[in-house]
Design a protein around this motif. Structure first.
Motif, PDB file in Angstrom:
ATOM      1  N   THR A  42      14.749   6.797  -0.911  1.00  0.00           N
ATOM      2  CA  THR A  42      14.050   8.033  -1.251  1.00  0.00           C
ATOM      3  C   THR A  42      14.190   9.014  -0.094  1.00  0.00           C
ATOM      4  O   THR A  42      14.148   8.619   1.069  1.00  0.00           O
ATOM      5  N   GLY A  43      14.342  10.287  -0.422  1.00  0.00           N
ATOM      6  CA  GLY A  43      14.404  11.307   0.615  1.00  0.00           C
ATOM      7  C   GLY A  43      15.647  12.167   0.497  1.00  0.00           C
ATOM      8  O   GLY A  43      16.523  11.932  -0.344  1.00  0.00           O
ATOM      9  N   PRO A  59      14.914   1.454  -7.800  1.00  0.00           N
ATOM     10  CA  PRO A  59      14.477   2.660  -7.094  1.00  0.00           C
ATOM     11  C   PRO A  59      13.290   2.385  -6.176  1.00  0.00           C
ATOM     12  O   PRO A  59      12.522   1.448  -6.401  1.00  0.00           O
ATOM     13  N   THR A  60      13.142   3.212  -5.149  1.00  0.00           N
ATOM     14  CA  THR A  60      12.021   3.056  -4.217  1.00  0.00           C
ATOM     15  C   THR A  60      10.898   4.052  -4.475  1.00  0.00           C
ATOM     16  O   THR A  60       9.913   4.064  -3.741  1.00  0.00           O
ATOM     17  N   SER A  61      11.038   4.878  -5.492  1.00  0.00           N
ATOM     18  CA  SER A  61       9.983   5.841  -5.816  1.00  0.00           C
ATOM     19  C   SER A  61      10.201   6.372  -7.225  1.00  0.00           C
ATOM     20  O   SER A  61      11.292   6.240  -7.797  1.00  0.00           O
ATOM     21  N   THR A  62       9.170   6.985  -7.762  1.00  0.00           N
ATOM     22  CA  THR A  62       9.292   7.635  -9.070  1.00  0.00           C
ATOM     23  C   THR A  62      10.315   8.761  -9.014  1.00  0.00           C
ATOM     24  O   THR A  62      11.110   8.945  -9.946  1.00  0.00           O
ATOM     25  N   LEU A  87       7.318   4.757   1.990  1.00  0.00           N
ATOM     26  CA  LEU A  87       7.666   3.733   2.977  1.00  0.00           C
ATOM     27  C   LEU A  87       7.330   2.313   2.542  1.00  0.00           C
ATOM     28  O   LEU A  87       8.084   1.379   2.824  1.00  0.00           O
ATOM     29  N   TYR A  88       6.206   2.109   1.840  1.00  0.00           N
ATOM     30  CA  TYR A  88       5.828   0.749   1.443  1.00  0.00           C
ATOM     31  C   TYR A  88       6.844   0.171   0.464  1.00  0.00           C
ATOM     32  O   TYR A  88       7.336  -0.947   0.640  1.00  0.00           O
ATOM     33  N   GLN A  89       7.180   0.944  -0.562  1.00  0.00           N
ATOM     34  CA  GLN A  89       8.165   0.476  -1.539  1.00  0.00           C
ATOM     35  C   GLN A  89       9.541   0.348  -0.894  1.00  0.00           C
ATOM     36  O   GLN A  89      10.293  -0.581  -1.197  1.00  0.00           O
ATOM     37  N   THR A 148      -0.770  11.421  -1.935  1.00  0.00           N
ATOM     38  CA  THR A 148      -0.963  10.106  -2.541  1.00  0.00           C
ATOM     39  C   THR A 148       0.389   9.512  -2.908  1.00  0.00           C
ATOM     40  O   THR A 148       1.212  10.168  -3.548  1.00  0.00           O
ATOM     41  N   THR A 149       0.622   8.274  -2.510  1.00  0.00           N
ATOM     42  CA  THR A 149       1.889   7.607  -2.808  1.00  0.00           C
ATOM     43  C   THR A 149       1.929   7.163  -4.266  1.00  0.00           C
ATOM     44  O   THR A 149       0.927   7.212  -4.984  1.00  0.00           O
TER      45      THR A 149
END
Length: 231
Positions: free
Chosen positions: A30-31, A55-58, A104-106, A169-170
């Motif tokens: 992500t990023g 994926p690491t994020s929505t 970061l957590y995912q 919010t993550t």
């Protein structure tokens, strides 16, 4: 200058996707830098590459779907063949600070499940010692006051990351503290201290996880390989 760094990100992404093979499970970071790798993977998919992606994020999931990259939930896999992600800082030892993009957590879960982790970066991300970039720390939403006090106790100063409508919010419903510890001469020790604080879900120190960093530099790339990597 910004256009130059964006070009370096693209060069690093193009080099990194060369390591992807047919029928692999691929972690997608992500990023702003990982974005370019996902776009490159989308191009490879259109040319016949067959993979499944975690994926690491929505945000990353939505981008991947728009590029026809097949998505699989992280809970459906025990291992990930290769992950390509960005970083906020990295050192010669391939210690990283990550989490500026808010996932970061995912990202750490995906990295920990990965057989190989390739980090891509522009040349501004290379540092001698971590810590110029504030360290993201993901926390339970009801623990921020407690965690902030404990960050002070280990010589840090933290603040809740804000979005336009309030605390950021993550995807997991947590808050992020951005903490300044100055230059981090011993990231392993700091990582251990943070992991002992109740309320912290995860932190952005990625130690001994990256197999290589591919850094765009002017019109080419430089690769840094971890001493234990077989990649």
């Amino acid at each position: 200058m910004k256009e130059h760094l964006e070009m370096e990100k693209q060069l690093a992404a193009k080099e990194a996707v060369k390591f992807i093979k047919d029928n692999q499970i691929v972690g997608l970071g992500t990023g702003s830098t990982a974005y370019y790798a996902i776009v490159e993977i989308g191009i490879l998919i259109s040319r016949g590459l067959k993979i499944k992606a975690v994926p690491t994020s929505t945000k990353t999931s939505n981008l991947a779907k728009s590029l026809n990259i097949p998505i699989i939930d992280i809970n459906q896999v025990t291992t990930i063949d290769i992950t390509i992600d960005g970083t906020d800082e990295f050192t010669n030892d391939l210690d990283l600070i990550k989490g500026g993009g808010g996932a970061l957590y995912q990202e750490k879960i995906v990295a920990s499940k990965s057989k190989k982790l390739i980090i891509i970066a522009d040349s501004s991300k290379k540092v001698d010692i971590l810590g110029k970039f504030k360290l993201p720390i993901e926390i339970e939403i009801n623990s921020f006051d407690y965690v902030l006090k404990h960050i002070i106790a280990i010589n840090g100063v933290g603040e809740i990351r804000l979005a336009p409508t309030g605390p950021y919010t993550t995807d997991q419903g947590n808050y992020i503290i951005d903490a300044d510890f100055g230059l981090i001469n011993n990231p392993i020790e700091l990582s251990k201290k943070l992991s002992q604080i109740e309320g912290i879900i995860g932190h952005g120190l990625f130690i001994n996880l990256a197999d290589r960093v591919i850094m765009g530099y002017n019109d080419s790339t430089i690769t840094y390989i971890h001493k234990s990597s077989s990649l």
